[in-house]
Scaffold this active site. Structure first.
Site, short mmCIF file in Angstrom:
data_model
loop_
_atom_site.label_atom_id
_atom_site.label_comp_id
_atom_site.label_asym_id
_atom_site.label_seq_id
_atom_site.Cartn_x
_atom_site.Cartn_y
_atom_site.Cartn_z
N LEU A 85 0.82 -1.21 0.00
CA LEU A 85 0.00 0.00 0.00
C LEU A 85 0.85 1.26 0.00
CD1 LEU A 85 -2.58 -1.08 2.74
CD2 LEU A 85 -3.01 -0.91 0.29
N GLY A 86 2.02 1.16 0.56
CA GLY A 86 2.86 2.35 0.62
C GLY A 86 4.12 2.11 1.42
N GLY A 123 6.91 4.09 4.17
CA GLY A 123 7.22 5.25 5.00
C GLY A 123 8.60 5.11 5.59
N GLY A 175 8.92 1.83 7.57
CA GLY A 175 8.71 0.55 6.92
C GLY A 175 7.63 0.62 5.85
N VAL A 194 4.02 -0.75 4.06
CA VAL A 194 2.71 -1.20 4.53
C VAL A 194 2.06 -2.07 3.46
CG1 VAL A 194 0.47 -0.47 5.39
CG2 VAL A 194 2.47 0.95 5.80
N LYS A 241 2.21 -3.35 8.72
CA LYS A 241 3.40 -2.54 8.53
C LYS A 241 4.63 -3.38 8.87
CE LYS A 241 5.05 1.96 9.01
NZ LYS A 241 4.52 3.29 9.10
N ASP A 249 5.02 13.36 12.75
CA ASP A 249 5.14 13.14 11.31
C ASP A 249 3.81 13.36 10.60
OD1 ASP A 249 6.57 12.62 9.04
OD2 ASP A 249 6.53 10.44 9.26
#
Ligand SMILES: *[C@@H]1O[C@H](CO)[C@@H](O)[C@H](O)[C@H]1NC(C)=O
Ligand SMILES: *[C@@H]1O[C@H](CO)[C@@H](O)[C@H](O)[C@H]1NC(C)=O
Ligand SMILES: *[C@@H]1O[C@H](CO)[C@@H](O)[C@H](O)[C@H]1NC(C)=O
Ligand SMILES: *[C@@H]1O[C@H](CO)[C@@H](O)[C@H](O)[C@H]1NC(C)=O
Ligand SMILES: *[C@@H]1O[C@H](CO)[C@@H](O)[C@H](O)[C@H]1NC(C)=O
Ligand SMILES: *[C@@H]1O[C@H](CO)[C@@H](O)[C@H](O)[C@H]1NC(C)=O
Ligand SMILES: *[C@@H]1O[C@H](CO)[C@@H](O)[C@H](O)[C@H]1NC(C)=O
Ligand SMILES: *[C@@H]1O[C@H](CO)[C@@H](O)[C@H](O)[C@H]1NC(C)=O
Length: 646
Positions: A334-335, A337, A340, A342, A356, A453
């Protein structure tokens, strides 16, 4: 009846738990740092983010290779920002120890990516494993100018002439036997009551000739350590170590230099008749004693944790999450960051979750980690993404969150593939929801959490396009130094309050600042690009504000479909939140009040205009500035960060 059942299941659980978690820790993954070298080249400007992204994907891809074959190389990206990674375990380690060592090695190498800088290469030598990343293809490299010998411990106490001769002979033998034996050999050599143990290994990616050259060089280099108790050579293509302690696991290997290390040790022990022998035994006693103590401590900790975990449904099995995400397949990603990647996962009961996969190994602070997961999972608020639990027993640490279907604000506002265009009403609600979530974190929850963040990609949208803040409490899950690294990798400088960037001062007002930036981005439909000072969106909005034309700043793609009064108020609140002085920024409760009423909005002072000079390294707080560095004259002149072995 029920009690009996549950106590039976408890016993079974403890049993499984001990099998799967505690027993590996009896062994020794040798996850101790022998040396780290970061290169002096850095990626800057927009290429920094590309490089970091490639780096993070490569790090994701290397772990499964280590798990399946204990060695791996990965190439991610194209052109100047390609990232090359090589990882390998020492061949005597058991598989569990290998994965454990590697997980810690991965955590540790992140220190080459300090605050705001993306260093384009780093090598981490652990005594049980090796990890290197770089921006060029180094896989066949056997020697490089950064290679070094690292001597440790004190001077050998005993006949140094004999000791030196044994070391020389042993490493010579290891460097000859290694290349013959697919790059690996261990062995010991004794004379009288002195025994020295050694290990040599070449990385899988280099051929036999290069291996020979590398070890030959290492053999010469290591002579400089021959009066010391510990010697290591950290070459680009190989690793060589000797020690008076039997540090390796010889149970399944035939490659033996001096041969029969264990037998000789037994002989020494039998021949206890001298001061030196006593000394050897004493020092090894202290050594093993210390190690045992540490192990006992770890086990005690895990024991206490087992009790907590047993009662807890926060504990997810690694294998289940692995399957749920199709073994962390890219198609479920999904993405990504700073802490880590996800993945979307479907649990056996059909429930959809977000998993995650932390880039850090949390093994060293499992107890505290689980405790925090426990606390954070207790937080419920309509504008916060719920933390469901974690997995800490597997080779990687995982966090499990509720799945939020409509992606992040970043995707919704700036991803062209996204068909849904947020209208004004939705944007306003997202801003309000984010404010309420932050208000809860700062002022209402018992934990009083600073998010640290807040940015577009951390605001997720649910099926009704309600904002849900992701990743809150992460700072509590990680020790301070790790949090700094994570911030560094995330590197969302455009959102960071100046007092945090410059002095490391962290209060709720730093979140308020980031929130302000986010508000301005959502209303204007433009990103605050920290790399492009001239078009700072804060400056732009401030200019409109001073000329009383705030509505001109609103996203043109809304084509005028917004309430001018409301949009102007929201932008004023954004400016209020991004004032240079933290004291002047409103609290989140005030922000919520201003958003939901028609109170007058106070006059704002200008936002800080972060010029590149004010964020240069010279003014950064020392504790987040890891490698010794001097990047004032913008460029590639970082000095090396060398870590002396303990
Ligand atoms: C890659 O780097 C070289 C030298 O630093 C530079 O000349 C070249 O333009 C860069 N290429 C790209 C695609 O950025
Ligand atoms: C030594 O290696 C063998 C084979 O890989 C493994 O079964 C054993 O657990 C290892 N022992 C230690 C202490 O690592
Ligand atoms: C060390 O051993 C060598 C050879 O056995 C011997 O000649 C020398 O005198 C010894 N040196 C010391 C300091 O004991
Ligand atoms: C080992 O190799 C490096 C790099 O090629 C070289 O600079 C160094 O002199 C060599 N050392 C020895 C002892 O041969
Ligand atoms: C060790 O070497 C002997 C003889 O070279 C061989 O028969 C034996 O299978 C080897 N053992 C292992 C575990 O490789
Ligand atoms: C290394 O040591 C082994 C065992 O003592 C011996 O058989 C072998 O010949 C040695 N090899 C070299 C190259 O010295
Ligand atoms: C062990 O070494 C010490 C110091 O060199 C020496 O005095 C002693 O005789 C040795 N003992 C044996 C059993 O070789
Ligand atoms: C980086 O390090 C290399 C070797 O350590 C050195 O030759 C080079 O000049 C350094 N580059 C800069 C820009 O300092």
């Amino acid at each position: 009846m029920h009690a009996a059942m549950s106590s039976i299941s408890n016993i079974m659980f403890i049993h499984l738990f001990i099998l799967s978690f505690i027993s590996p820790s009896y062994a020794d993954p040798r996850a101790t740092l022998a040396g780290r070298v970061c290169t002096n080249r850095t990626a800057q400007g927009p290429s920094r983010n590309i490089f970091i992204n490639n780096f993070l994907s490569a790090m994701d891809a290397i772990s499964p290779l280590i798990a399946s074959q204990r060695y791996g190389t990965v190439i991610k990206g194209t052109g100047n920002n390609t990232v090359y990674i090589l990882g390998e375990c020492m061949k005597d380690l058991s598989q569990t120890d290998c994965e454990q060592c590697f997980a810690q090695c991965k955590t540790d190498i992140l220190r080459c990516l300090p605050f705001q800088l993306a260093v384009r290469g780093g090598r981490n030598y652990f005594d049980g494993c090796f990890l290197r990343y770089d921006d060029y293809d180094f896989f066949k490299e056997s020697l490089s100018p950064k290679d070094e010998a690292v001597c440790g411990g004190r001077d050998f106490r005993g006949n140094q002439t004999i000791y030196g001769a044994i070391v020389r002979e042993l490493v010579r033998n290891l460097s000859i036997e290694g290349p013959k034996n697919s790059g690996f050999s261990v062995g010991s050599l004794s004379s009288g009551n002195i025994t020295v143990y050694g290990l040599s290994q070449c990385w899988e990616s280099i051929d036999r000739n290069s291996c020979e050259r590398c070890l030959e060089n290492a053999t010469l280099r290591i002579q400089s350590c021959s009066q010391k108790e510990e010697g290591r050579v950290l070459n680009a293509g190989c690793y060589l170590r000797f020690s008076p302690e039997r540090f390796y696991n010889q149970s399944d290997t035939n490659a033996s230099g001096g041969g029969g290390g264990g037998r000789r040790l037994a002989i020494i022990l039998a021949a206890v008749c001298s001061g030196l022998a006593a000394l050897v035994i004493l020092t090894s006693g202290i050594f093993f004693g210390k190690r045992k103590l540490a192990k006992r401590e770890e086990r005690k900790q895990l024991g206490a944790l087992a009790a907590t975990l047993r009662k807890s449904d926060l504990n997810f099995k690694y294998e289940i999450l692995e399957k749920a995400t199709k073994y962390f397949n890219d198609s479920t990603k999904l993405g990504q960051g700073g802490s880590g990647s996800v993945y979307k996962g479907t649990l056996p009961d059909g429930k959809i979750v977000a998993v995650k996969r932390l880039i850090f190994s949390t093994r060293q602070w499992v107890d505290q980690f689980f405790n925090e997961v426990n606390l954070i999972s207790g937080i419920h608020h309509k504008n916060l993404v719920k933390l469901l639990g974690c997995s800490i027993a597997g080779p990687e640490s995982l966090l499990v969150y509720e799945y939020v279907p409509n992606q992040s604000l970043l995707d919704n506002l700036f991803n062209r593939n996204n068909s849904h265009k947020l209208n004004w009403k939705e944007r306003f609600n997202v801003i309000l929801g984010t404010a309420e979530g932050l208000f809860y974190l700062h002022e209402e929850s018992d934990l009083r959490i600073i998010h640290r963040d807040i940015k577009l990609s951390n605001i997720l949208l649910d099926e009704n396009y309600t904002a849900k803040i992701a990743d809150f409490g992460l700072a509590r899950l990680f020790p301070e130094n790790i949090t700094h690294i994570s911030t560094a990798i995330a590197g969302t400088l455009g959102y960071m309050a100046p007092e945090y960037v410059v002095r490391g001062k962290l209060t709720e007002k730093a979140d308020v600042y980031s929130f302000g930036v986010l508000v301005v981005e959502v209303v204007c439909g433009r990103r605050n690009n920290s790399f492009n000072q001239d078009s700072s969106i804060l400056q732009l909005v401030w200019n409109y504000y001073t000329s009383a034309r705030l509505c001109d700043a609103v996203d043109p793609t809304l084509a005028g479909n917004f309430q001018e009064e409301e949009a102007s108020r929201v932008l004023q609140i954004g400016l209020l939140c991004t004032q240079a002085s933290p004291e002047l920024r409103p609290s989140m409760s005030t922000v919520v009040k201003l958003l939901t009423s028609d109170h007058d909005i106070p006059q704002s002072t200008p936002p800080p205009f972060l010029s590149s000079s004010s964020t240069s390294s010279s003014s950064l707080p020392p504790e987040i500035w890891q490698p010794e560095s001097d990047s004032r004259s913008s460029g590639n002149n970082l000095t090396l960060s060398r870590i002396e072995p303990r």
